[in-house]
Write an enzyme that holds these catalytic residues in place. Structure first.
Site, PDB file in Angstrom:
ATOM      1  N   GLU A 108       0.807  -1.217   0.000  1.00  0.00           N
ATOM      2  CA  GLU A 108       0.000   0.000   0.000  1.00  0.00           C
ATOM      3  C   GLU A 108       0.843   1.271   0.000  1.00  0.00           C
ATOM      4  O   GLU A 108       0.425   2.300  -0.539  1.00  0.00           O
ATOM      5  CB  GLU A 108      -0.941   0.006   1.213  1.00  0.00           C
ATOM      6  CG  GLU A 108      -2.075  -1.004   1.124  1.00  0.00           C
ATOM      7  CD  GLU A 108      -3.012  -0.722  -0.043  1.00  0.00           C
ATOM      8  OE1 GLU A 108      -3.214   0.457  -0.372  1.00  0.00           O
ATOM      9  OE2 GLU A 108      -3.536  -1.680  -0.623  1.00  0.00           O
ATOM     10  N   HIS A 165       3.685   1.752  -1.606  1.00  0.00           N
ATOM     11  CA  HIS A 165       4.039   2.018  -3.007  1.00  0.00           C
ATOM     12  C   HIS A 165       2.834   2.537  -3.791  1.00  0.00           C
ATOM     13  O   HIS A 165       2.958   3.469  -4.595  1.00  0.00           O
ATOM     14  CB  HIS A 165       4.547   0.741  -3.682  1.00  0.00           C
ATOM     15  CG  HIS A 165       5.800   0.190  -3.101  1.00  0.00           C
ATOM     16  ND1 HIS A 165       5.834  -1.001  -2.407  1.00  0.00           N
ATOM     17  CD2 HIS A 165       7.071   0.656  -3.105  1.00  0.00           C
ATOM     18  CE1 HIS A 165       7.072  -1.254  -2.030  1.00  0.00           C
ATOM     19  NE2 HIS A 165       7.849  -0.259  -2.437  1.00  0.00           N
ATOM     20  N   GLN A 181       8.119   9.168   2.366  1.00  0.00           N
ATOM     21  CA  GLN A 181       8.699   9.757   3.572  1.00  0.00           C
ATOM     22  C   GLN A 181       9.321   8.701   4.481  1.00  0.00           C
ATOM     23  O   GLN A 181      10.217   9.020   5.267  1.00  0.00           O
ATOM     24  CB  GLN A 181       7.624  10.546   4.331  1.00  0.00           C
ATOM     25  CG  GLN A 181       8.026  11.046   5.705  1.00  0.00           C
ATOM     26  CD  GLN A 181       9.217  11.982   5.677  1.00  0.00           C
ATOM     27  OE1 GLN A 181       9.428  12.699   4.701  1.00  0.00           O
ATOM     28  NE2 GLN A 181      10.028  11.955   6.736  1.00  0.00           N
TER      29      GLN A 181
END
Length: 281
Positions: A35, A37, A149
């Site tokens: 998820e 990616h 992030q």
């Protein structure tokens, strides 16, 4: 959806799309998609891309000699299905010999943001990352590229590389995605036993508490970091590093102020996990 294996074909495809007026985004990955990616693909669309390329390449040059390159999880069929469902236009999935000729001798090195943190125990890692990302950019010819992030140091090193080398590419850093229980999404989570997974939640719990403490007014940075370390070690984690750095420059912080990132790397069993949290003060 098209699958492309060679650099020349990828360049020709992207060049034709650019001449036709398309806005191209690339999402570089090592595959075994999850998820996290998939959220990068969504971020690419939200940032104006009408054409999305996902690269799937387990890059050998960013692994150290005793790391998990050979056993890094791979499932190209699964990845292809997810990409098709997300409306990806192309998967660029070259072989290692396509990316690195046998006598390859050129490296791209960022020398400031790539120091410290993960580089302390993985000294050649970021040289491999910046080199392969440069090569992927030159193969896919994107207008923008999206990174997560979770790999906060990597994303900022690439952003600096793009600035310094004048790549005509906009770098977008997408928010960190977590599993329902809070563990940062990672392909390496597959390695964790059920007990190790439960224990690894101490990272997220500790980071969440640290942010709440700062938001409530605490400023004793050394004590905050010590408490985070203690909570992870109490759950059986072996800490690689816990630091407080500027959220953009990655310079070490000595006081609680400005835009901060608190990156963590820790082992649970044999699995090295990274995570971080952003705090504004």
């Amino acid at each position: 959806m098209k699958i492309i294996r060679t650099i020349r074909e990828m360049q020709e495809w992207s060049d034709a799309k650019r001449r036709a007026g398309a806005t191209i985004a690339v999402v570089p990955t090592m595959g075994y998609l999850h998820e996290g990616h998939l959220s990068l693909i969504d971020t690419a669309r939200k940032n104006g891309a009408d054409t999305v390329i996902v690269t799937i390449f387990v890059n050998p040059t960013q692994f150290g000699p005793n790391e998990d390159f050979a056993c890094y999880p791979r499932d190209f069929e699964h990845d292809s299905r997810l990409c098709e469902e997300k409306g990806v236009d192309v998967i660029f999935a070259p072989e290692a010999q396509e990316m690195y000729p046998e006598d390859s001798s050129t490296w791209v090195v960022e020398e400031k943001l790539s120091k410290g943190l993960c580089a302390k125990t993985r000294p050649t890692h970021f040289r491999g990352v910046t080199t392969v990302v440069s090569k992927l950019f030159l193969a896919t010819l994107p207008h923008l590229a999206v990174f997560g992030q979770k790999d906060g140091q990597q994303a900022r090193a690439i952003k600096r590389m793009v600035r310094d080398l004048n790549f005509p590419i906009r770098i977008v850093i997408s928010p960190l995605i977590r599993e329902p229980d809070g563990l940062a999404r990672s392909s390496r989570n597959k390695y964790l036993s059920e007990e190790e997974h439960r224990n690894a939640l101490s990272i997220f719990r500790g980071l969440t508490k640290l942010k709440a403490d700062i938001d409530s007014g605490r400023t004793d940075l050394a004590a905050l970091l010590a408490e985070l370390r203690a909570s992870i070690e109490a759950a059986g984690g072996v800490v690689d590093y816990i630091e407080a750095v500027d959220a953009e420059t990655l310079e070490p912080k000595t006081s609680v102020e400005g835009s901060m990132m608190f990156p963590v790397a820790a082992y649970f069993g044999k699995t090295r996990l990274i995570d971080n949290i952003l705090v504004e003060r």
